[in-house]
Design a protein around this motif. Sequence first.
Motif, short mmCIF file in Angstrom:
data_model
loop_
_atom_site.label_atom_id
_atom_site.label_comp_id
_atom_site.label_asym_id
_atom_site.label_seq_id
_atom_site.Cartn_x
_atom_site.Cartn_y
_atom_site.Cartn_z
N UNK A 1 -6.70 3.20 1.28
CA UNK A 1 -5.91 4.14 2.05
C UNK A 1 -5.54 5.33 1.18
N UNK A 2 -5.53 6.49 1.78
CA UNK A 2 -5.19 7.70 1.05
C UNK A 2 -3.71 7.77 0.68
N UNK A 3 -2.84 7.32 1.57
CA UNK A 3 -1.40 7.41 1.35
C UNK A 3 -0.94 6.26 0.46
N UNK A 4 -1.16 6.40 -0.84
CA UNK A 4 -0.89 5.29 -1.77
C UNK A 4 0.59 4.97 -1.92
N UNK A 5 1.47 5.95 -1.74
CA UNK A 5 2.91 5.67 -1.86
C UNK A 5 3.55 5.33 -0.52
N UNK A 6 2.74 5.29 0.54
CA UNK A 6 3.18 4.93 1.90
C UNK A 6 4.35 5.78 2.40
N UNK A 7 4.31 7.07 2.06
CA UNK A 7 5.39 7.98 2.48
C UNK A 7 5.16 8.55 3.88
N UNK A 8 3.95 8.44 4.37
CA UNK A 8 3.63 9.03 5.67
C UNK A 8 3.01 10.40 5.54
N UNK A 9 3.09 10.98 4.33
CA UNK A 9 2.48 12.27 4.03
C UNK A 9 1.55 12.11 2.83
N UNK A 10 0.65 13.07 2.68
CA UNK A 10 -0.24 13.04 1.52
C UNK A 10 0.21 14.10 0.52
N UNK A 14 -2.80 12.56 -4.02
CA UNK A 14 -3.43 11.62 -3.10
C UNK A 14 -4.67 12.24 -2.43
N UNK A 15 -4.73 13.57 -2.38
CA UNK A 15 -5.87 14.26 -1.78
C UNK A 15 -7.03 14.38 -2.78
N UNK A 16 -6.73 14.32 -4.07
CA UNK A 16 -7.75 14.48 -5.12
C UNK A 16 -8.95 13.55 -4.95
N UNK A 28 -9.59 23.95 -2.78
CA UNK A 28 -10.13 24.38 -1.48
C UNK A 28 -9.71 23.40 -0.40
N UNK A 29 -9.86 22.12 -0.67
CA UNK A 29 -9.48 21.10 0.31
C UNK A 29 -7.99 21.16 0.60
N UNK A 30 -7.19 21.32 -0.43
CA UNK A 30 -5.73 21.37 -0.25
C UNK A 30 -5.34 22.57 0.61
N UNK A 31 -5.95 23.71 0.36
CA UNK A 31 -5.64 24.92 1.13
C UNK A 31 -6.00 24.73 2.60
N UNK A 32 -7.10 24.03 2.87
CA UNK A 32 -7.51 23.80 4.26
C UNK A 32 -6.63 22.77 4.95
N UNK A 33 -6.18 21.78 4.21
CA UNK A 33 -5.41 20.69 4.84
C UNK A 33 -3.93 21.03 5.00
N UNK A 34 -3.32 21.66 4.01
CA UNK A 34 -1.87 21.94 4.05
C UNK A 34 -1.63 23.23 4.82
#
Length: 120
Positions: A1-10, A14-16, A28-34
Amino acid sequence: ALDSDRSGDLSRSEVRPLAERLGVREEVLWREMDADKSGRVNFKEFRQYVSMRDTFRKIRQTEGVTGGLFKGASITWVKGSFTVGIAFFINDSLKAWLARRQEEGDQYTPLPGQQGTAAS
């Protein structure tokens, strides 16, 4: 699972791994997702990114980049230019006609029996 700290957000860390798996730069990915620039990617932002990416992938696979993503773009650009040109021509022609009418005065003669009455 991407959300390793189980906070509900990435978070960015966690996106790396996702960026590495996709073969894109993390920035690039971070700019597109956030999308809201909050520093966290919530579920709505993540879902929006995934559905957009899947849509573009499907278009690219079935119709190709030029056939799918740019389909009809050149026709639209040509039609748009003509439409704008026609609109400007009509606007300028009407303005000139109205200006001439105002300068020349009313040229129309009233019908018999209408002399001296105002049009309502």
